[in-house]
Design a protein around this motif. Structure first.
Motif, PDB file in Angstrom:
ATOM      1  N   PRO A   5       0.775  -1.174  -0.137  1.00 38.38           N
ATOM      2  CA  PRO A   5       0.092  -0.070  -0.069  1.00 38.38           C
ATOM      3  C   PRO A   5       0.871   1.227   0.074  1.00 38.38           C
ATOM      4  CG  PRO A   5       0.128  -0.747   2.133  1.00 38.38           C
ATOM      5  CD  PRO A   5       0.821  -1.878   1.167  1.00 38.38           C
ATOM      6  N   GLN A   6       0.397   2.426  -0.561  1.00 41.34           N
ATOM      7  CA  GLN A   6       0.936   3.640  -0.568  1.00 41.34           C
ATOM      8  C   GLN A   6      -0.110   4.649  -0.307  1.00 41.34           C
ATOM      9  OE1 GLN A   6       3.025   4.921  -4.066  1.00 41.34           O
ATOM     10  NE2 GLN A   6       3.377   6.856  -3.531  1.00 41.34           N
ATOM     11  N   SER A   7       0.140   5.269   0.911  1.00 37.30           N
ATOM     12  CA  SER A   7      -0.475   6.406   1.499  1.00 37.30           C
ATOM     13  C   SER A   7      -0.505   7.840   0.656  1.00 37.30           C
ATOM     14  CB  SER A   7      -0.323   6.677   2.997  1.00 37.30           C
ATOM     15  OG  SER A   7      -1.190   7.465   3.453  1.00 37.30           O
ATOM     16  N   LEU A   8      -1.922   8.175   0.182  1.00 42.97           N
ATOM     17  CA  LEU A   8      -1.934   9.170  -0.647  1.00 42.97           C
ATOM     18  C   LEU A   8      -2.742  10.177  -0.144  1.00 42.97           C
ATOM     19  CD1 LEU A   8      -2.791   7.771  -4.154  1.00 42.97           C
ATOM     20  CD2 LEU A   8      -0.403   8.223  -3.226  1.00 42.97           C
ATOM     21  N   PHE A   9      -2.210  11.427  -0.047  1.00 39.42           N
ATOM     22  CA  PHE A   9      -2.960  12.570   0.856  1.00 39.42           C
ATOM     23  C   PHE A   9      -3.368  12.108   2.364  1.00 39.42           C
ATOM     24  CE2 PHE A   9      -4.279  12.384  -3.961  1.00 39.42           C
ATOM     25  CZ  PHE A   9      -3.217  13.282  -4.208  1.00 39.42           C
ATOM     26  N   PRO A  10      -2.305  11.953   2.989  1.00 35.77           N
ATOM     27  CA  PRO A  10      -2.965  11.403   4.261  1.00 35.77           C
ATOM     28  C   PRO A  10      -3.510  12.775   5.131  1.00 35.77           C
ATOM     29  CG  PRO A  10      -0.424  11.614   4.211  1.00 35.77           C
ATOM     30  CD  PRO A  10      -0.960  11.892   2.927  1.00 35.77           C
ATOM     31  N   SER A  11      -4.350  12.404   5.807  1.00 31.42           N
ATOM     32  CA  SER A  11      -5.009  13.351   6.966  1.00 31.42           C
ATOM     33  C   SER A  11      -3.982  13.253   8.322  1.00 31.42           C
ATOM     34  CB  SER A  11      -6.243  13.574   7.198  1.00 31.42           C
ATOM     35  OG  SER A  11      -7.182  13.678   6.005  1.00 31.42           O
ATOM     36  N   LEU A  12      -2.889  14.240   8.678  1.00 30.97           N
ATOM     37  CA  LEU A  12      -2.213  13.860   9.698  1.00 30.97           C
ATOM     38  C   LEU A  12      -2.789  14.428  10.973  1.00 30.97           C
ATOM     39  CD1 LEU A  12       1.269  14.515   8.289  1.00 30.97           C
ATOM     40  CD2 LEU A  12       0.171  12.344   8.370  1.00 30.97           C
ATOM     41  N   VAL A  13      -2.713  14.025  12.361  1.00 31.89           N
ATOM     42  CA  VAL A  13      -2.609  14.401  13.454  1.00 31.89           C
ATOM     43  C   VAL A  13      -1.616  13.990  14.293  1.00 31.89           C
ATOM     44  CG1 VAL A  13      -4.260  14.261  15.665  1.00 31.89           C
ATOM     45  CG2 VAL A  13      -5.416  13.575  13.334  1.00 31.89           C
ATOM     46  N   TRP A  14      -1.010  15.275  14.755  1.00 29.09           N
ATOM     47  CA  TRP A  14       0.147  15.249  15.567  1.00 29.09           C
ATOM     48  C   TRP A  14      -0.237  15.239  17.038  1.00 29.09           C
ATOM     49  CZ3 TRP A  14      -0.509  18.340  11.449  1.00 29.09           C
ATOM     50  CH2 TRP A  14       0.107  18.120  10.348  1.00 29.09           C
ATOM     51  N   SER A  15       0.942  14.684  17.727  1.00 31.86           N
ATOM     52  CA  SER A  15       0.601  14.444  19.263  1.00 31.86           C
ATOM     53  C   SER A  15       1.907  14.479  19.971  1.00 31.86           C
ATOM     54  CB  SER A  15      -0.111  12.883  19.522  1.00 31.86           C
ATOM     55  OG  SER A  15      -0.189  13.038  20.885  1.00 31.86           O
ATOM     56  N   ARG A 160      -7.797   9.440  22.234  1.00 34.72           N
ATOM     57  CA  ARG A 160      -8.198   9.675  23.578  1.00 34.72           C
ATOM     58  C   ARG A 160      -7.771  10.909  24.274  1.00 34.72           C
ATOM     59  NH1 ARG A 160      -8.232   4.012  26.934  1.00 34.72           N
ATOM     60  NH2 ARG A 160     -10.396   3.707  26.235  1.00 34.72           N
ATOM     61  N   PRO A 161      -8.397  11.734  25.296  1.00 39.32           N
ATOM     62  CA  PRO A 161      -7.838  12.834  26.006  1.00 39.32           C
ATOM     63  C   PRO A 161      -6.790  12.177  26.961  1.00 39.32           C
ATOM     64  CG  PRO A 161      -9.909  12.428  26.456  1.00 39.32           C
ATOM     65  CD  PRO A 161      -9.799  11.330  25.533  1.00 39.32           C
ATOM     66  N   GLU A 162      -6.087  12.947  27.227  1.00 40.50           N
ATOM     67  CA  GLU A 162      -4.994  12.505  28.498  1.00 40.50           C
ATOM     68  C   GLU A 162      -4.538  13.895  28.903  1.00 40.50           C
ATOM     69  OE1 GLU A 162      -0.677  10.227  28.985  1.00 40.50           O
ATOM     70  OE2 GLU A 162      -1.507  10.469  26.942  1.00 40.50           O
ATOM     71  N   GLN A 163      -4.391  14.219  30.027  1.00 42.16           N
ATOM     72  CA  GLN A 163      -3.877  15.233  30.676  1.00 42.16           C
ATOM     73  C   GLN A 163      -2.439  15.373  30.264  1.00 42.16           C
ATOM     74  OE1 GLN A 163      -6.725  15.625  35.058  1.00 42.16           O
ATOM     75  NE2 GLN A 163      -4.502  15.313  35.222  1.00 42.16           N
ATOM     76  N   GLY A 164      -2.262  16.695  29.881  1.00 46.56           N
ATOM     77  CA  GLY A 164      -1.046  16.886  29.460  1.00 46.56           C
ATOM     78  C   GLY A 164      -0.429  16.721  27.965  1.00 46.56           C
ATOM     79  N   ARG A 165      -1.521  16.322  27.411  1.00 46.33           N
ATOM     80  CA  ARG A 165      -1.338  15.943  26.126  1.00 46.33           C
ATOM     81  C   ARG A 165      -1.832  16.908  25.016  1.00 46.33           C
ATOM     82  NH1 ARG A 165       0.652  11.983  23.111  1.00 46.33           N
ATOM     83  NH2 ARG A 165       0.794  10.798  24.993  1.00 46.33           N
ATOM     84  N   MET A 166      -1.060  17.225  23.855  1.00 47.38           N
ATOM     85  CA  MET A 166      -1.652  18.224  22.691  1.00 47.38           C
ATOM     86  C   MET A 166      -1.855  17.338  21.694  1.00 47.38           C
ATOM     87  SD  MET A 166       0.239  21.621  21.387  1.00 47.38           S
ATOM     88  CE  MET A 166       0.012  22.609  22.916  1.00 47.38           C
ATOM     89  N   TYR A 167      -3.053  17.542  20.929  1.00 42.93           N
ATOM     90  CA  TYR A 167      -3.110  17.070  19.596  1.00 42.93           C
ATOM     91  C   TYR A 167      -3.263  18.182  18.606  1.00 42.93           C
ATOM     92  CZ  TYR A 167      -4.604  12.551  21.352  1.00 42.93           C
ATOM     93  OH  TYR A 167      -4.548  11.318  22.039  1.00 42.93           O
ATOM     94  N   VAL A 168      -2.395  18.308  17.515  1.00 45.19           N
ATOM     95  CA  VAL A 168      -2.462  19.171  16.666  1.00 45.19           C
ATOM     96  C   VAL A 168      -3.059  18.688  14.935  1.00 45.19           C
ATOM     97  CG1 VAL A 168      -1.355  21.161  15.329  1.00 45.19           C
ATOM     98  CG2 VAL A 168      -0.707  20.418  17.544  1.00 45.19           C
ATOM     99  N   PHE A 169      -3.839  19.387  14.454  1.00 49.22           N
ATOM    100  CA  PHE A 169      -4.240  18.796  13.238  1.00 49.22           C
ATOM    101  C   PHE A 169      -4.845  19.719  12.279  1.00 49.22           C
ATOM    102  CE2 PHE A 169      -7.398  19.047  16.582  1.00 49.22           C
ATOM    103  CZ  PHE A 169      -8.532  19.902  16.116  1.00 49.22           C
ATOM    104  N   PRO A 170      -4.861  19.730  10.863  1.00 48.34           N
ATOM    105  CA  PRO A 170      -5.175  20.730   9.896  1.00 48.34           C
ATOM    106  C   PRO A 170      -6.587  21.366  10.066  1.00 48.34           C
ATOM    107  CG  PRO A 170      -4.624  18.274   8.822  1.00 48.34           C
ATOM    108  CD  PRO A 170      -4.648  18.041  10.263  1.00 48.34           C
ATOM    109  N   GLY A 171      -6.588  22.646  10.123  1.00 48.15           N
ATOM    110  CA  GLY A 171      -7.907  23.433  10.411  1.00 48.15           C
ATOM    111  C   GLY A 171      -9.163  22.813   9.664  1.00 48.15           C
ATOM    112  N   TRP A 172      -8.783  22.250   8.304  1.00 50.60           N
ATOM    113  CA  TRP A 172      -9.946  21.830   7.648  1.00 50.60           C
ATOM    114  C   TRP A 172     -10.324  20.411   8.178  1.00 50.60           C
ATOM    115  CZ3 TRP A 172      -8.479  17.308   5.893  1.00 50.60           C
ATOM    116  CH2 TRP A 172      -7.042  17.028   5.689  1.00 50.60           C
ATOM    117  N   LEU A 173      -9.870  19.547   8.806  1.00 46.15           N
ATOM    118  CA  LEU A 173     -10.267  18.401   9.266  1.00 46.15           C
ATOM    119  C   LEU A 173     -11.450  18.295  10.306  1.00 46.15           C
ATOM    120  CD1 LEU A 173      -9.785  15.472   9.151  1.00 46.15           C
ATOM    121  CD2 LEU A 173      -8.077  15.611  10.952  1.00 46.15           C
TER     122      LEU A 173
END
Length: 198
Positions: A5-15, A160-173
């Motif tokens: 498989p090859q991932s095309l146009f991935p929607s990323l979420v950073w943590s 999942r939420p977790e105290q001290g965790r930050m999630y970052v994602f594209p604004g359009w998601l």
């Protein structure tokens, strides 16, 4: 026969999880309580049965430390996906207090490169997860005959939420937050970040 498989146009979420989140969150809670005391009505946006501050934490000195961390994380993400150098990262940030029964409707944030959430206080896992909707759902022409959901076939994915965790994602998601089914407030700071030329 090998099939790759090859991932095309991935929607990323950073943590990221802040190592010093216990002391850091205690300091934030003091500032958040004062903010709520001074404006108990707050504003209405995507929050249902919850409280949200105005989008002005970036101008409040008592939130300087979280503001700096938001910008540092987003700048590192921008560099990792090859944004142009020497951009100015600007943001808006606000507090969410979600008591038991509160949730956030599905929405997205226009006119920003990144959106995100930082968890200050909660009772996991009952407090409700943030979830993301597959942006391709509207263009799907047929359902998949599956036995088990995967990241490819799911229409929504929870983080999942977790105290001290930050999630970052594209604004359009598109995203929302499940109902808080715990017996404590879920307290978080959300933000939008725009990277602009100097």
């Amino acid at each position: 026969m090998k099939i790759s498989p090859q991932s095309l146009f991935p929607s990323l979420v950073w943590s990221t999880l802040f190592d010093d989140h216990v002391d850091f969150n205690n300091r934030l809670l003091g500032a958040i309580r004062l903010l709520y005391k001074n404006d108990p009505r707050g504003v209405l946006n995507s929050n249902v049965r919850g409280w949200q501050s105005p989008n002005n934490l970036q101008h409040l000195p008592e939130f300087d430390e979280i503001n700096l961390r938001i910008l540092q994380v987003c700048q590192r993400i921008g560099e990792s996906i090859h944004f142009k150098p020497n951009l100015v990262y600007q943001h808006q940030a606000w507090v969410n207090i979600s008591p038991p029964g509160a949730s956030n409707k599905i929405h997205y944030h226009a006119n920003c490169h990144f959106s995100g959430v930082y968890y200050v206080s909660l009772k996991a896992p009952e407090c409700g997860s943030i979830f993301f909707r597959d942006p391709r759902v509207a263009s799907r022409m047929i359902t998949y005959p599956i036995n088990e959901l995967s990241e490819f076939t799911a229409e929504e994915i929870q983080m999942r939420p977790e105290q001290g965790r930050m999630y970052v994602f594209p604004g359009w998601l598109e995203h929302g937050v499940e109902e808080n089914r715990s017996d404590r407030d879920r307290i978080s700071i959300s933000f939008n970040v725009l990277a602009s030329p100097r």
